[in-house]
Design a protein around this motif. Structure first.
Motif, short mmCIF file in Angstrom:
data_model
loop_
_atom_site.label_atom_id
_atom_site.label_comp_id
_atom_site.label_asym_id
_atom_site.label_seq_id
_atom_site.Cartn_x
_atom_site.Cartn_y
_atom_site.Cartn_z
N UNK A 160 12.32 -11.41 73.15
CA UNK A 160 11.28 -11.80 72.19
C UNK A 160 10.21 -10.70 72.19
N UNK A 161 9.92 -10.18 71.01
CA UNK A 161 8.89 -9.15 70.88
C UNK A 161 7.50 -9.79 70.90
N UNK A 162 6.53 -9.05 71.41
CA UNK A 162 5.14 -9.51 71.44
C UNK A 162 4.67 -9.92 70.05
N UNK A 163 5.06 -9.19 69.04
CA UNK A 163 4.70 -9.50 67.66
C UNK A 163 5.11 -10.95 67.32
N UNK A 164 6.34 -11.31 67.67
CA UNK A 164 6.83 -12.65 67.39
C UNK A 164 6.06 -13.72 68.17
N UNK A 165 5.71 -13.40 69.40
CA UNK A 165 4.94 -14.35 70.22
C UNK A 165 3.57 -14.60 69.58
N UNK A 166 2.92 -13.54 69.13
CA UNK A 166 1.61 -13.71 68.51
C UNK A 166 1.69 -14.55 67.23
N UNK A 167 2.69 -14.29 66.41
CA UNK A 167 2.87 -15.09 65.19
C UNK A 167 3.14 -16.55 65.56
N UNK A 168 4.00 -16.74 66.57
CA UNK A 168 4.29 -18.11 67.00
C UNK A 168 3.03 -18.82 67.51
N UNK A 169 2.20 -18.12 68.25
CA UNK A 169 0.99 -18.73 68.79
C UNK A 169 0.02 -19.11 67.67
N UNK A 170 -0.09 -18.28 66.65
CA UNK A 170 -0.93 -18.63 65.50
C UNK A 170 -0.41 -19.91 64.87
#
Length: 193
Positions: A160-170
């Protein structure tokens, strides 16, 4: 048929910080957008979502924080704070940093303890906020120190890329802040953004 040109009347029992807003614009700690670049945009919107959670809980005592929505739901503002602390821990400490950090609140015997254990105890509320803030601080530091949004962690065996984690957290905060809107309105009539 309703005449849409007539001004809408506030519902009885509702109160507004500034017409239909939770706080007046000059007191709102969130941004107005205007982010530049992908990282700034993702970090900015996540920060605003985290601030929204804090705003929805501001000024409430332990009883109000632990008040459930409507049966059979176990949703409460305190439960949301506990849940989001656990979500922060999972994605940033466990997945992105690869730490062997124990789960917060949830156990094999009580997988819903983040909500089930949300009791009207001032110490429990203070602990939940301390834990949530510690997890947010860790996440913010991890993101700030990451060389790029392409940094990859592992959720089980899945990269999982950090980008995807940030979008998921939003998305995670936006969903639960919608719950928080209704919970807060049920507690004291406060509504708004």
């Amino acid at each position: 048929m309703t005449d849409i040109t007539e001004p809408q009347q506030a519902q009885p029992g509702r109160s507004f910080g500034w017409w239909d807003m939770f706080v007046s614009p000059e007191d709102d700690p969130r941004s107005d957008g205007g982010f530049v670049g992908e990282l700034d945009t993702l970090v900015g919107f996540l920060r605003d979502q985290r601030l929204t959670l804090e705003m929805k809980c501001a000024g409430l005592d332990a009883e109000a924080m632990a008040r459930r929505s409507v049966p059979p739901s176990d949703l409460s503002l305190l439960g949301l704070v506990r849940h989001l602390a656990a979500v922060e821990r999972h994605w940033f400490r466990q997945v992105m940093a690869g730490q062997d950090a124990p789960r917060l609140y949830r156990t094999a015997d009580d997988p819903h303890a983040d909500f089930d254990g949300a009791a009207p105890d001032p110490g429990l509320v203070a602990e939940a906020w301390r834990t949530w803030r510690a997890e947010v601080t860790f996440a913010e530091r991890l993101v700030a120190e990451a060389p790029s949004l392409d940094v990859t962690g592992f959720d089980g065996d899945e990269p999982v890329a950090l980008r995807e984690v940030l979008v998921h957290m939003i998305e995670e905060y936006a969903r639960h802040n919608g719950h928080a809107d209704f919970l807060r309105e049920r507690i004291d009539g406060r509504v708004g953004q």
